[in-house]
Design a protein around this motif. Structure first.
Motif, PDB file in Angstrom:
ATOM      1  N   ARG A 220      57.175  82.578  83.908  1.00  0.00           N
ATOM      2  CA  ARG A 220      57.582  83.053  82.585  1.00  0.00           C
ATOM      3  C   ARG A 220      57.997  81.896  81.685  1.00  0.00           C
ATOM      4  O   ARG A 220      57.781  81.932  80.475  1.00  0.00           O
ATOM      5  CB  ARG A 220      58.725  84.062  82.712  1.00  0.00           C
ATOM      6  N   THR A 221      58.583  80.863  82.267  1.00  0.00           N
ATOM      7  CA  THR A 221      59.051  79.723  81.467  1.00  0.00           C
ATOM      8  C   THR A 221      58.046  78.575  81.452  1.00  0.00           C
ATOM      9  O   THR A 221      58.228  77.602  80.716  1.00  0.00           O
ATOM     10  CB  THR A 221      60.392  79.202  82.020  1.00  0.00           C
ATOM     11  N   GLY A 222      56.999  78.658  82.266  1.00  0.00           N
ATOM     12  CA  GLY A 222      55.973  77.623  82.293  1.00  0.00           C
ATOM     13  C   GLY A 222      56.468  76.305  82.849  1.00  0.00           C
ATOM     14  O   GLY A 222      56.196  75.235  82.287  1.00  0.00           O
TER      15      GLY A 222
ATOM     16  N   THR B 174      54.730  69.433  74.114  1.00  0.00           N
ATOM     17  CA  THR B 174      54.114  70.649  74.639  1.00  0.00           C
ATOM     18  C   THR B 174      53.933  71.624  73.489  1.00  0.00           C
ATOM     19  O   THR B 174      54.904  72.005  72.824  1.00  0.00           O
ATOM     20  CB  THR B 174      54.992  71.280  75.727  1.00  0.00           C
TER      21      THR B 174
ATOM     22  N   TYR C 245      51.195  74.335  73.648  1.00  0.00           N
ATOM     23  CA  TYR C 245      50.412  75.521  73.967  1.00  0.00           C
ATOM     24  C   TYR C 245      51.026  76.310  75.124  1.00  0.00           C
ATOM     25  O   TYR C 245      51.469  75.729  76.117  1.00  0.00           O
ATOM     26  CB  TYR C 245      48.991  75.127  74.350  1.00  0.00           C
ATOM     27  N   GLU C 246      51.039  77.634  74.989  1.00  0.00           N
ATOM     28  CA  GLU C 246      51.362  78.517  76.095  1.00  0.00           C
ATOM     29  C   GLU C 246      50.055  79.050  76.660  1.00  0.00           C
ATOM     30  O   GLU C 246      49.187  79.513  75.913  1.00  0.00           O
ATOM     31  CB  GLU C 246      52.259  79.674  75.633  1.00  0.00           C
ATOM     32  N   LYS C 247      49.892  78.997  77.967  1.00  0.00           N
ATOM     33  CA  LYS C 247      48.634  79.362  78.603  1.00  0.00           C
ATOM     34  C   LYS C 247      48.670  80.778  79.145  1.00  0.00           C
ATOM     35  O   LYS C 247      49.725  81.313  79.484  1.00  0.00           O
ATOM     36  CB  LYS C 247      48.337  78.393  79.754  1.00  0.00           C
TER      37      LYS C 247
ATOM     38  N   ARG D   7      50.385  78.721  84.558  1.00  0.00           N
ATOM     39  CA  ARG D   7      51.492  78.344  83.684  1.00  0.00           C
ATOM     40  C   ARG D   7      52.426  77.318  84.308  1.00  0.00           C
ATOM     41  O   ARG D   7      53.121  76.595  83.584  1.00  0.00           O
ATOM     42  CB  ARG D   7      52.278  79.600  83.295  1.00  0.00           C
TER      43      ARG D   7
END
Length: 399
Positions: free
Chosen positions: A32-34, A198, A200-202, A206
């Motif tokens: 959830r937090t990557g 950073t 981008y959220e993938k 993650r």
């Protein structure tokens, strides 16, 4: 080609499978937090994972490519954190291997021991906003000034960038030269003119952190150049041969674990008065999942076999292509076996599917893998083609 594992290989696979089961305990929260779990990374380093192909003289285990593939499949079978597996692979195949093949003795001694024991994390920066699949049409520049180079440009989608201590950066010494001007450089964290962010959220993978790298007047000494000037295309070609062959070996283990879970579920889940595994539509789906895994494993092992013998072939691309696409199909099939339960986060199915989608893009998209294979078969010729793997750049064994 003998595919029967030796006793030593079997023992290593078993050890890595057990290691994998101890990793990723807090995976749902970190996804959830990557974020990557530093403790898991260090446990892998302590077990020798980070130094699998690196000769013992530089702190590694000195194992051949096929043994690496077997060991990593075992690790992937035990570990449910696919992002960690990709982050480890980027570190090993795209940072350590080019150092091993093209680095000077000073560079190898400076970086490889730390990369193997976990003190250092490596990254590989090639992709730019305007150059993805056409990687060697990059615009980042390297201007020679006396005993230094000045690097300018930006890279994105760099796995491990937020954590990396050393980044392998590609830039051209003359944009007019096209791919023949590309040169590789080792840039350390904290270097003036280097910034990492950073953005981008993938959708998946993650826990393998991505970052964007900006180089603005970044001065690096001549000793930071990896290989000769204008040899960057050769560095990239050799790196991709190793990465495409082996970075998805852990995914074979994840597919095998998913198939086992589906078999167990199909044996116990009842509908219409009998186990769903007795319905042909379910049993045949699981059979196809198994056949895909066998195909992907055989191609991976053949690619590793060719690496060991320094044989140029299409098997690296074939292994990456078949493994990534088989994984997507297999996890989609698992979703059908589990039904609504598979669509929830109570199982690994939906996360595995999201993770697998990303593997069809990394190391070159599926379309690019097919293009490269077609070229190697003599069907097409690209205007810009990376130079072949350098002669004599085969895997070095430890004594």
């Amino acid at each position: 080609m003998n595919l029967s594992p030796t006793e030593e290989q079997t023992a290593l696979v078993d050890r890595f499978r057990l290691l994998g089961r101890d990793l990723g305990a807090d995976l749902p929260a970190r996804e959830r937090t990557g974020t990557l779990q530093p403790g898991d990374w260090q446990r892998c380093a302590d077990a020798g994972v980070l130094g699998l192909p690196v000769p013992r003289a530089y702190g590694g285990l000195g194992l051949n490519p096929l043994t690496c593939a077997l060991a990593l499949e075992g690790l992937g079978e035990g570990c449910r954190d696919n992002g960690l597996m990709i982050a480890l692979g980027a570190h090993i195949w795209a940072a350590e291997i080019p150092l091993l093949l093209f680095g000077s003795e000073e560079q190898k001694n400076r970086y490889l021991p730390g990369l193997c024991d976990g003190r250092l994390i490596g990254a590989h920066a090639i992709t730019e906003a305007g150059s993805g699949s056409d990687a060697l049409s990059l615009t980042a520049t390297a201007r020679r000034e006396g005993d230094h180079y000045v690097l300018d440009g930006a890279k994105r989608f760099v796995t491990n960038a937020p954590l990396a201590d050393v980044v392998l950066v590609y830039a051209t010494v003359n944009p007019a030269l096209g791919f023949t001007g590309v040169t590789a450089f080792l840039v350390e964290r904290g270097q003036a003119g280097l910034t990492v962010e950073t953005r981008y959220e993938k959708a998946g993978l993650r826990t393998a952190p991505w970052g964007e790298i900006t180089l603005s007047g970044c001065r690096v000494p001549l000793s930071a150049r990896l290989g000769a000037e204008k040899q960057g295309s050769r560095v990239l070609a050799a790196t991709m041969a190793w990465e495409r062959s082996l970075i998805l070996a852990p995914l074979l283990g994840a597919m095998g674990r998913q198939i086992d879970d589906c078999v167990q579920y199909a044996r116990t889940r009842e509908q219409f008065g009998r186990n769903i595994g007795k319905f042909q539509s379910v049993s045949h789906r699981i059979v196809e999942m198994r056949i895909r895994l066998d195909e992907a494993r055989l191609l991976t092992h053949r690619a590793a076999w060719d690496l060991e013998r320094d044989v140029a072939s299409h098997y690296a691309e074939a292994a990456q292509l078949r493994t990534s696409e088989s994984a997507v199909e297999t996890f989609l099939d698992a979703l059908q076996v589990y039904g609504g339960l598979g669509y929830t986060t109570d199982t690994d199915v939906e996360r595995n599917l999201r993770d697998a989608l990303g593997t069809r893009i990394s190391s070159g998209t599926s379309d690019m893998q097919r293009l490269v294979i077609a070229e190697k078969l003599g069907l097409t010729t690209r205007a810009r083609a990376a130079s072949p793997r350098p002669a004599g750049a085969r895997h070095a064994h430890a004594e």
